[in-house]
Design an enzyme around this catalytic site. Structure first.
Site, PDB file in Angstrom:
ATOM      1  N   PHE A  79      23.271  -6.501  -5.249  1.00 14.56           N
ATOM      2  CA  PHE A  79      22.321  -5.654  -4.514  1.00 14.56           C
ATOM      3  C   PHE A  79      20.923  -5.710  -5.107  1.00 14.56           C
ATOM      4  O   PHE A  79      20.065  -4.889  -4.776  1.00 14.56           O
ATOM      5  CB  PHE A  79      22.827  -4.204  -4.526  1.00 14.56           C
ATOM      6  CG  PHE A  79      24.235  -4.065  -4.041  1.00 14.56           C
ATOM      7  CD1 PHE A  79      25.216  -3.564  -4.868  1.00 14.56           C
ATOM      8  CD2 PHE A  79      24.587  -4.480  -2.764  1.00 14.56           C
ATOM      9  CE1 PHE A  79      26.533  -3.466  -4.434  1.00 14.56           C
ATOM     10  CE2 PHE A  79      25.884  -4.382  -2.314  1.00 14.56           C
ATOM     11  CZ  PHE A  79      26.868  -3.873  -3.157  1.00 14.56           C
ATOM     12  N   ALA A  97      17.593  -8.135  -7.186  1.00 15.24           N
ATOM     13  CA  ALA A  97      16.968  -9.419  -7.536  1.00 15.24           C
ATOM     14  C   ALA A  97      16.089  -9.183  -8.760  1.00 15.24           C
ATOM     15  O   ALA A  97      15.392  -8.153  -8.836  1.00 15.24           O
ATOM     16  CB  ALA A  97      16.117  -9.934  -6.379  1.00 15.24           C
ATOM     17  N   TRP A  98      16.207 -10.079  -9.715  1.00 14.91           N
ATOM     18  CA  TRP A  98      15.304 -10.015 -10.874  1.00 14.91           C
ATOM     19  C   TRP A  98      15.282 -11.360 -11.579  1.00 14.91           C
ATOM     20  O   TRP A  98      16.135 -12.226 -11.330  1.00 14.91           O
ATOM     21  CB  TRP A  98      15.676  -8.869 -11.825  1.00 14.91           C
ATOM     22  CG  TRP A  98      17.121  -8.760 -12.245  1.00 14.91           C
ATOM     23  CD1 TRP A  98      18.169  -9.466 -11.772  1.00 14.91           C
ATOM     24  CD2 TRP A  98      17.642  -7.851 -13.216  1.00 14.91           C
ATOM     25  NE1 TRP A  98      19.335  -9.063 -12.372  1.00 14.91           N
ATOM     26  CE2 TRP A  98      19.044  -8.070 -13.267  1.00 14.91           C
ATOM     27  CE3 TRP A  98      17.088  -6.869 -14.040  1.00 14.91           C
ATOM     28  CZ2 TRP A  98      19.888  -7.346 -14.124  1.00 14.91           C
ATOM     29  CZ3 TRP A  98      17.933  -6.164 -14.891  1.00 14.91           C
ATOM     30  CH2 TRP A  98      19.319  -6.405 -14.923  1.00 14.91           C
ATOM     31  N   ASN A  99      14.242 -11.574 -12.366  1.00 18.18           N
ATOM     32  CA  ASN A  99      14.027 -12.866 -13.046  1.00 18.18           C
ATOM     33  C   ASN A  99      13.640 -12.601 -14.497  1.00 18.18           C
ATOM     34  O   ASN A  99      13.217 -11.494 -14.845  1.00 18.18           O
ATOM     35  CB  ASN A  99      12.882 -13.642 -12.381  1.00 18.18           C
ATOM     36  CG  ASN A  99      13.060 -13.793 -10.882  1.00 18.18           C
ATOM     37  OD1 ASN A  99      14.012 -14.402 -10.425  1.00 18.18           O
ATOM     38  ND2 ASN A  99      12.159 -13.182 -10.113  1.00 18.18           N
ATOM     39  N   HIS A 128      -6.389 -13.030 -17.881  1.00 22.08           N
ATOM     40  CA  HIS A 128      -5.815 -12.456 -19.103  1.00 22.08           C
ATOM     41  C   HIS A 128      -6.871 -11.878 -20.020  1.00 22.08           C
ATOM     42  O   HIS A 128      -8.066 -12.177 -19.923  1.00 22.08           O
ATOM     43  CB  HIS A 128      -4.962 -13.490 -19.840  1.00 22.08           C
ATOM     44  CG  HIS A 128      -5.723 -14.573 -20.509  1.00 22.08           C
ATOM     45  ND1 HIS A 128      -6.102 -15.737 -19.878  1.00 22.08           N
ATOM     46  CD2 HIS A 128      -6.200 -14.675 -21.779  1.00 22.08           C
ATOM     47  CE1 HIS A 128      -6.745 -16.507 -20.727  1.00 22.08           C
ATOM     48  NE2 HIS A 128      -6.832 -15.898 -21.883  1.00 22.08           N
ATOM     49  N   HIS A 182      -6.810 -12.704 -31.652  1.00 20.90           N
ATOM     50  CA  HIS A 182      -6.623 -14.038 -31.073  1.00 20.90           C
ATOM     51  C   HIS A 182      -7.399 -15.082 -31.861  1.00 20.90           C
ATOM     52  O   HIS A 182      -6.980 -16.248 -31.961  1.00 20.90           O
ATOM     53  CB  HIS A 182      -7.067 -14.016 -29.601  1.00 20.90           C
ATOM     54  CG  HIS A 182      -7.111 -15.336 -28.927  1.00 20.90           C
ATOM     55  ND1 HIS A 182      -6.135 -16.307 -29.069  1.00 20.90           N
ATOM     56  CD2 HIS A 182      -8.015 -15.855 -28.047  1.00 20.90           C
ATOM     57  CE1 HIS A 182      -6.442 -17.352 -28.323  1.00 20.90           C
ATOM     58  NE2 HIS A 182      -7.573 -17.111 -27.703  1.00 20.90           N
ATOM     59  N   HIS A 226     -15.357 -16.647 -28.174  1.00 23.26           N
ATOM     60  CA  HIS A 226     -14.168 -16.235 -28.944  1.00 23.26           C
ATOM     61  C   HIS A 226     -14.578 -15.854 -30.366  1.00 23.26           C
ATOM     62  O   HIS A 226     -14.275 -14.754 -30.841  1.00 23.26           O
ATOM     63  CB  HIS A 226     -13.149 -17.377 -28.995  1.00 23.26           C
ATOM     64  CG  HIS A 226     -12.421 -17.621 -27.723  1.00 23.26           C
ATOM     65  ND1 HIS A 226     -12.920 -18.415 -26.711  1.00 23.26           N
ATOM     66  CD2 HIS A 226     -11.221 -17.166 -27.288  1.00 23.26           C
ATOM     67  CE1 HIS A 226     -12.054 -18.442 -25.719  1.00 23.26           C
ATOM     68  NE2 HIS A 226     -11.019 -17.706 -26.028  1.00 23.26           N
TER      69      HIS A 226
END
Ligand SMILES: O=C(O)C(=O)c1ccccc1S
Ligand SMILES: [Mn+2]
Length: 261
Positions: A62, A64-66, A77, A83, A212
């Site tokens: 019943f 759905a998932w991944n 992002h 970083h 950066h």
């Protein structure tokens, strides 16, 4: 106006639809372009992979998932200060420790889309920022600065988005001096529509990758692969960009949104 009244006014505007929510985020999936660094620079982020757990089938009748294979620096992002090596020892420098107050702030949008269309290696200079301020008002401390180049329109293919040839990638970004100037203004972060927060030629700048190097050295943030900055005014919008709370995360895909009247 009191803060309570301002918040009530915002709530009313959202319910009435007079305050718009604009999506600044690129679709995220296996086709999302990822940065390619030449071998001499080190390893690269793999493409997004989606692994089915169930899809209303024998693996889960019943539901759905991944589960995902997903780099921190994939798609639209957020770059946290840790970083970069220049920000690695600073306080509150990871996605789980940055104060959430910093995830919502006013945003300045500098439109250099015509210049970037004429020259993919366009670099935003201090003088160009000052021209923008003379027209739209001073960049204030605590605000974001985003460079609009309409580069997001290239996001449909890695080749066009990275735009590299035998001499390396060709994409717009800031000069080191422009980033230093903005840090001096006390901005909270720098963002743009290309694969990262630096120009394609940034590897040869001083310092290399100045957006950066210098932003994270100042314990400030980056936003990369933004979309639809052409929907924002030069000033007046509010940016919402909250990274996932990855423990000791260096960055995170975000659903970047803007509020505007
Ligand atoms: O932060 C990024 O996604 C990014 O653009 C980057 C990451 C690692 C090395 C160089 C760059 S330029
Ligand atoms: Mn990044």
């Amino acid at each position: 106006m009191s803060d309570t009244t301002a918040l009530a006014t915002l709530a009313a505007g959202l319910l009435a639809g007079s305050i718009k929510v604009v999506d600044l985020t690129a679709p995220l999936g296996p086709e999302t372009p990822v940065l390619y660094l030449p071998p001499q620079f080190g390893n690269n982020t793999p493409n997004v992979k989606v692994h089915k757990i169930s899809a209303y089938d024998q693996d889960g009748p019943f539901w759905a998932w991944n589960w995902l294979e997903l780099g921190e620096h994939t798609g639209t992002h957020f770059d946290a200060p840790c970083h970069w090596i220049t920000g690695k020892d600073l306080p509150e420098n990871t996605t789980d420790t940055i104060p959430p107050q910093n995830f919502v702030a006013p945003v300045n949008v500098i439109d250099r889309s015509r210049e970037a269309a004429e020259n993919p290696d366009y670099l935003l200079t201090v003088e160009s920022i000052q021209e923008w301020e003379a027209e739209h008002g001073a960049i204030e401390a605590g605000t974001w600065v985003l460079l609009r180049t309409d580069w997001y329109k290239r996001n449909g293919s890695t080749e066009t988005f990275l735009n590299a040839d035998e001499n390396g990638p060709h994409s717009p970004g800031p000069t080191a001096e422009a980033i230093e100037y903005l840090i001096g203004k006390g901005i909270i972060g720098w963002g743009q529509e290309t694969i990262g927060t630096d120009a394609g030629s940034a590897g040869g700048m001083n310092p290399p990758f100045p957006a950066h190097n210098l932003m994270h050295k100042a314990n400030r943030y980056g936003l990369a692969s933004l979309s639809h900055l052409d929907k924002l005014p030069p000033k007046g919008a509010i940016l919402i960009a909250a990274p996932l709370k990855f423990v000791q995360g260096t960055g995170s895909p975000v659903r970047a949104l803007a509020l505007l009247a």
